[in-house]
Design an enzyme around this catalytic site. Sequence first.
Site, PDB file in Angstrom:
ATOM      1  N   GLU A 152       4.637   6.037   0.207  1.00 11.72           N
ATOM      2  CA  GLU A 152       5.706   4.875   0.596  1.00 11.72           C
ATOM      3  C   GLU A 152       5.822   3.486   0.039  1.00 11.72           C
ATOM      4  O   GLU A 152       4.511   2.817   0.158  1.00 11.72           O
ATOM      5  CB  GLU A 152       5.662   5.150   2.192  1.00 11.72           C
ATOM      6  CG  GLU A 152       6.801   4.122   2.911  1.00 11.72           C
ATOM      7  CD  GLU A 152       8.196   4.621   2.360  1.00 11.72           C
ATOM      8  OE1 GLU A 152       8.464   5.693   2.596  1.00 11.72           O
ATOM      9  OE2 GLU A 152       8.899   3.732   1.847  1.00 11.72           O
ATOM     10  N   LEU A 205       8.026   0.995   1.610  1.00  8.98           N
ATOM     11  CA  LEU A 205       8.816   0.137   2.202  1.00  8.98           C
ATOM     12  C   LEU A 205       8.055  -1.386   2.498  1.00  8.98           C
ATOM     13  O   LEU A 205       6.765  -1.377   2.576  1.00  8.98           O
ATOM     14  CB  LEU A 205       9.387   0.901   3.613  1.00  8.98           C
ATOM     15  CG  LEU A 205       8.056   1.336   4.507  1.00  8.98           C
ATOM     16  CD1 LEU A 205       7.516   0.226   5.262  1.00  8.98           C
ATOM     17  CD2 LEU A 205       8.667   2.461   5.503  1.00  8.98           C
ATOM     18  N   GLU A 247       7.739  -4.175   5.331  1.00  2.13           N
ATOM     19  CA  GLU A 247       7.769  -4.389   6.844  1.00  2.13           C
ATOM     20  C   GLU A 247       8.682  -5.732   6.829  1.00  2.13           C
ATOM     21  O   GLU A 247       8.724  -6.597   5.867  1.00  2.13           O
ATOM     22  CB  GLU A 247       6.511  -4.659   7.315  1.00  2.13           C
ATOM     23  CG  GLU A 247       5.797  -3.494   7.698  1.00  2.13           C
ATOM     24  CD  GLU A 247       4.738  -3.606   8.616  1.00  2.13           C
ATOM     25  OE1 GLU A 247       4.231  -4.865   9.244  1.00  2.13           O
ATOM     26  OE2 GLU A 247       3.291  -3.050   8.489  1.00  2.13           O
ATOM     27  N   ASN A 262       0.460  -1.968  -5.210  1.00  2.00           N
ATOM     28  CA  ASN A 262       0.055  -3.005  -4.286  1.00  2.00           C
ATOM     29  C   ASN A 262      -1.021  -3.943  -4.814  1.00  2.00           C
ATOM     30  O   ASN A 262      -0.870  -5.296  -4.555  1.00  2.00           O
ATOM     31  CB  ASN A 262      -0.738  -2.361  -3.117  1.00  2.00           C
ATOM     32  CG  ASN A 262       0.660  -2.066  -1.974  1.00  2.00           C
ATOM     33  OD1 ASN A 262       1.707  -2.330  -2.233  1.00  2.00           O
ATOM     34  ND2 ASN A 262       0.347  -1.405  -0.967  1.00  2.00           N
ATOM     35  N   GLY A 316      -1.872 -11.108   3.667  1.00  3.84           N
ATOM     36  CA  GLY A 316      -2.538 -10.222   4.835  1.00  3.84           C
ATOM     37  C   GLY A 316      -1.811  -9.033   4.956  1.00  3.84           C
ATOM     38  O   GLY A 316      -1.309  -8.240   4.052  1.00  3.84           O
ATOM     39  N   CYS A 327      -1.492  -3.538   4.364  1.00  2.00           N
ATOM     40  CA  CYS A 327      -1.545  -2.704   3.113  1.00  2.00           C
ATOM     41  C   CYS A 327      -2.289  -3.321   1.853  1.00  2.00           C
ATOM     42  O   CYS A 327      -3.211  -2.987   1.617  1.00  2.00           O
ATOM     43  CB  CYS A 327      -0.049  -2.497   2.676  1.00  2.00           C
ATOM     44  SG  CYS A 327       0.948  -1.556   3.669  1.00  2.00           S
ATOM     45  N   LYS A 385      -6.161  -3.753   2.451  1.00  2.00           N
ATOM     46  CA  LYS A 385      -6.934  -2.693   2.401  1.00  2.00           C
ATOM     47  C   LYS A 385      -6.641  -1.665   1.339  1.00  2.00           C
ATOM     48  O   LYS A 385      -7.714  -1.149   0.786  1.00  2.00           O
ATOM     49  CB  LYS A 385      -6.775  -1.713   3.770  1.00  2.00           C
ATOM     50  CG  LYS A 385      -5.413  -0.784   3.627  1.00  2.00           C
ATOM     51  CD  LYS A 385      -5.212   0.225   4.771  1.00  2.00           C
ATOM     52  CE  LYS A 385      -3.865   0.749   4.932  1.00  2.00           C
ATOM     53  NZ  LYS A 385      -3.704   1.604   3.798  1.00  2.00           N
ATOM     54  N   ARG A 439      -1.724  -7.453  11.751  1.00  2.00           N
ATOM     55  CA  ARG A 439      -2.891  -7.004  10.953  1.00  2.00           C
ATOM     56  C   ARG A 439      -3.200  -7.839   9.887  1.00  2.00           C
ATOM     57  O   ARG A 439      -2.472  -8.072   8.836  1.00  2.00           O
ATOM     58  CB  ARG A 439      -2.597  -5.421  10.568  1.00  2.00           C
ATOM     59  CG  ARG A 439      -2.483  -4.531  11.676  1.00  2.00           C
ATOM     60  CD  ARG A 439      -2.412  -3.195  11.351  1.00  2.00           C
ATOM     61  NE  ARG A 439      -0.791  -2.690  11.129  1.00  2.00           N
ATOM     62  CZ  ARG A 439      -0.555  -1.581  10.811  1.00  2.00           C
ATOM     63  NH1 ARG A 439      -1.431  -0.480  10.929  1.00  2.00           N
ATOM     64  NH2 ARG A 439       0.689  -1.328  10.670  1.00  2.00           N
TER      65      ARG A 439
HETATM   66  P1  NAD Z   1       0.468   2.587  12.078  1.00  2.00           P
HETATM   67  O1  NAD Z   1      -0.769   2.399  12.634  1.00  2.00           O
HETATM   68  O2  NAD Z   1       1.562   1.758  12.840  1.00  2.00           O
HETATM   69  O3  NAD Z   1       0.946   4.029  12.665  1.00  2.00           O
HETATM   70  C1  NAD Z   1       0.138   5.363  12.487  1.00  2.00           C
HETATM   71  C2  NAD Z   1       0.427   6.174  13.400  1.00  2.00           C
HETATM   72  O4  NAD Z   1      -0.116   7.450  13.391  1.00  2.00           O
HETATM   73  C3  NAD Z   1      -0.037   5.679  14.924  1.00  2.00           C
HETATM   74  O5  NAD Z   1       1.384   5.856  15.787  1.00  2.00           O
HETATM   75  C4  NAD Z   1      -1.044   6.931  15.266  1.00  2.00           C
HETATM   76  O6  NAD Z   1      -1.014   6.797  16.848  1.00  2.00           O
HETATM   77  C5  NAD Z   1      -0.731   7.812  14.543  1.00  2.00           C
HETATM   78  N1  NAD Z   1      -1.632   8.771  14.335  1.00  2.00           N
HETATM   79  C6  NAD Z   1      -3.097   8.633  14.186  1.00  2.00           C
HETATM   80  N2  NAD Z   1      -3.750   9.728  14.122  1.00  2.00           N
HETATM   81  C7  NAD Z   1      -2.890  10.888  14.325  1.00  2.00           C
HETATM   82  C8  NAD Z   1      -3.029  12.085  14.366  1.00  2.00           C
HETATM   83  N3  NAD Z   1      -4.097  12.751  14.096  1.00  2.00           N
HETATM   84  N4  NAD Z   1      -1.934  13.108  14.608  1.00  2.00           N
HETATM   85  C9  NAD Z   1      -0.801  12.404  14.918  1.00  2.00           C
HETATM   86  N5  NAD Z   1      -0.516  11.119  14.799  1.00  2.00           N
HETATM   87  C10 NAD Z   1      -1.705  10.192  14.555  1.00  2.00           C
HETATM   88  O7  NAD Z   1       0.432   2.773  10.358  1.00  2.00           O
HETATM   89  P2  NAD Z   1       1.260   2.267   9.259  1.00  2.00           P
HETATM   90  O8  NAD Z   1       1.608   1.092   9.308  1.00  2.00           O
HETATM   91  O9  NAD Z   1       2.814   3.212   9.719  1.00  2.00           O
HETATM   92  O10 NAD Z   1       0.898   3.129   8.097  1.00  2.00           O
HETATM   93  C11 NAD Z   1       0.706   4.683   7.876  1.00  2.00           C
HETATM   94  C12 NAD Z   1       0.352   4.644   6.479  1.00  2.00           C
HETATM   95  O11 NAD Z   1       1.429   4.448   5.666  1.00  2.00           O
HETATM   96  C13 NAD Z   1      -0.897   4.222   5.993  1.00  2.00           C
HETATM   97  O12 NAD Z   1      -1.380   5.017   4.996  1.00  2.00           O
HETATM   98  C14 NAD Z   1      -0.335   2.911   5.257  1.00  2.00           C
HETATM   99  O13 NAD Z   1      -1.170   2.640   4.233  1.00  2.00           O
HETATM  100  C15 NAD Z   1       0.678   3.171   4.426  1.00  2.00           C
HETATM  101  N6  NAD Z   1       1.879   2.562   4.351  1.00  2.00           N
HETATM  102  C16 NAD Z   1       2.261   1.315   5.314  1.00  2.00           C
HETATM  103  C17 NAD Z   1       2.977   0.642   5.052  1.00  2.00           C
HETATM  104  C18 NAD Z   1       3.364  -0.506   6.116  1.00  2.00           C
HETATM  105  O14 NAD Z   1       4.054  -1.714   5.584  1.00  2.00           O
HETATM  106  N7  NAD Z   1       3.062  -0.644   7.152  1.00  2.00           N
HETATM  107  C19 NAD Z   1       3.873   0.701   3.812  1.00  2.00           C
HETATM  108  C20 NAD Z   1       3.699   1.707   2.931  1.00  2.00           C
HETATM  109  C21 NAD Z   1       2.553   2.456   3.120  1.00  2.00           C
END
Ligand code: NAD
Length: 437
Positions: free
Chosen positions: A149, A151, A153, A211, A260, A263, A266, A331
Amino acid sequence: MKICMVGTGYVGLVTGVGLAETGNDVVCADIDPTKIERLNRGESIIHEPGLDELVARNVKEGRLRFSSDVAGSMADVEMIFIGVGTPPREDGSADLSAVDAVAKTAAKAAPEGCVIVVKSTVPVGTNARLRKIIADNGDRKLHVVSNPEFLKEGDAVNDFLRPDRIIVGADPNDKHAVDLMRRLYHPLTLSGGRLVLMNPPSAELTKYVANTMLAMRISFMNEIASLCEITGGDVNSVRIGVGSDHRIGKHFLYAGPGYGGSCFPKDVQAMVHTAKQLGVELELAAATHRVNAIQKGTLFRKLKQHFGGELKGKKIGIWGIAFKPRTDDIREAPALDLIDALLEAGAKVTAHDPEAADHARHLYGDRVAIVEQAYDVTKDADALVLVTEWRQYQNPDFKRIKQQMKGSLLLDGRNIWATYKLNGQGFAYRGIGVQSE
Ligand code: NAD
């Protein structure tokens, strides 16, 4: 199509609702029952422009629902999206325990022929590892596709519905999975977004490379900002001069308090870590992280220098806590590094953020005064520090600020007030890589 989206965080919720919006039947599942209860009550769980309206409409029209029964939500679906977190471990590697747990559940709960789509950011090789986990934990034939993904934020809904590109990492011989992915994303490619098909390792790498490359641009410009400060240069002029070369482009060239968010920090570290394990030293990526770690101390160092090394008892006001505007995500936000250092030095901190105040209150309790009104931060302050460039801070009432502040230091972590000639208005103005006059 019937879809189960596992994980309802920033990525999961936006993806789930985006897929419902394009006509699919989506169940969003999460192990956090409180989150699911709140979603079922119609509450907003993250601040993301346009998201709440979209969720409400798709729930009302029956295409979107929420469940804390992850395994139960997988029965009877054609695709399962994994959007759970992959946070950094102490050593910088990605913690894949949640991704692995979902794969294990899917191995037993998903119907035969289901396509598992990995949206979470995962190190190269994870797709192959998940296939093995699935094979070891069940006897059904499931397909595994990597679909990272991209996107942002603060603009996530728009990014999902109007993507620059959709990366699909799949075995080219897996016609079923490729056809399903093409069909699913067809509505999002009508307006020009491209679906780029590649093998899974390439897809996994593409996310980390994108990234890391963006983070690298920021770290490079932060180094140049330091050079500007001692040479009389102006990093904004350099940015405009350099960015107007179309081969370079103007994005992600802004000097500031360090990057910060959930993404960049990390992902850069995880990429370095994975490569190292495979015997490859990614020197540039490692340096990008080191430069950022130093840069995150820059606002504190500037404050300390201004106050002759002593910050004990100083009242420091902070505008902006979220790691960037238009999100409530704190974060790895540079504001946290600054606040921690100030508290350690004995300063009194008052801060404001239009969306991240609750998260900050939760984190700091009564150690930091988080106020509702932006100008309350400036009352009796020895310094005002702008950390996140929310629009409402961009053209403030400087007369009012001057009247309310005790001291005169305006420390502008985003250089948005650099052209306002604030020294002439009785302030001591400092930016990042810009001259004081
Ligand atoms: P987040 O922490 O906001 O959400 C993760 C969700 O997963 C939480 O609601 C948690 O309760 C749930 N979860 C954890 N373990 C679980 C399980 N075993 N079964 C079901 N649900 C479970 O994370 P995020 O920011 O949405 O990021 C998710 C992934 O996407 C990460 O790998 C991140 O690197 C990637 N990503 C994030 C962004 C961003 O801008 N936040 C953009 C691109 C990619």
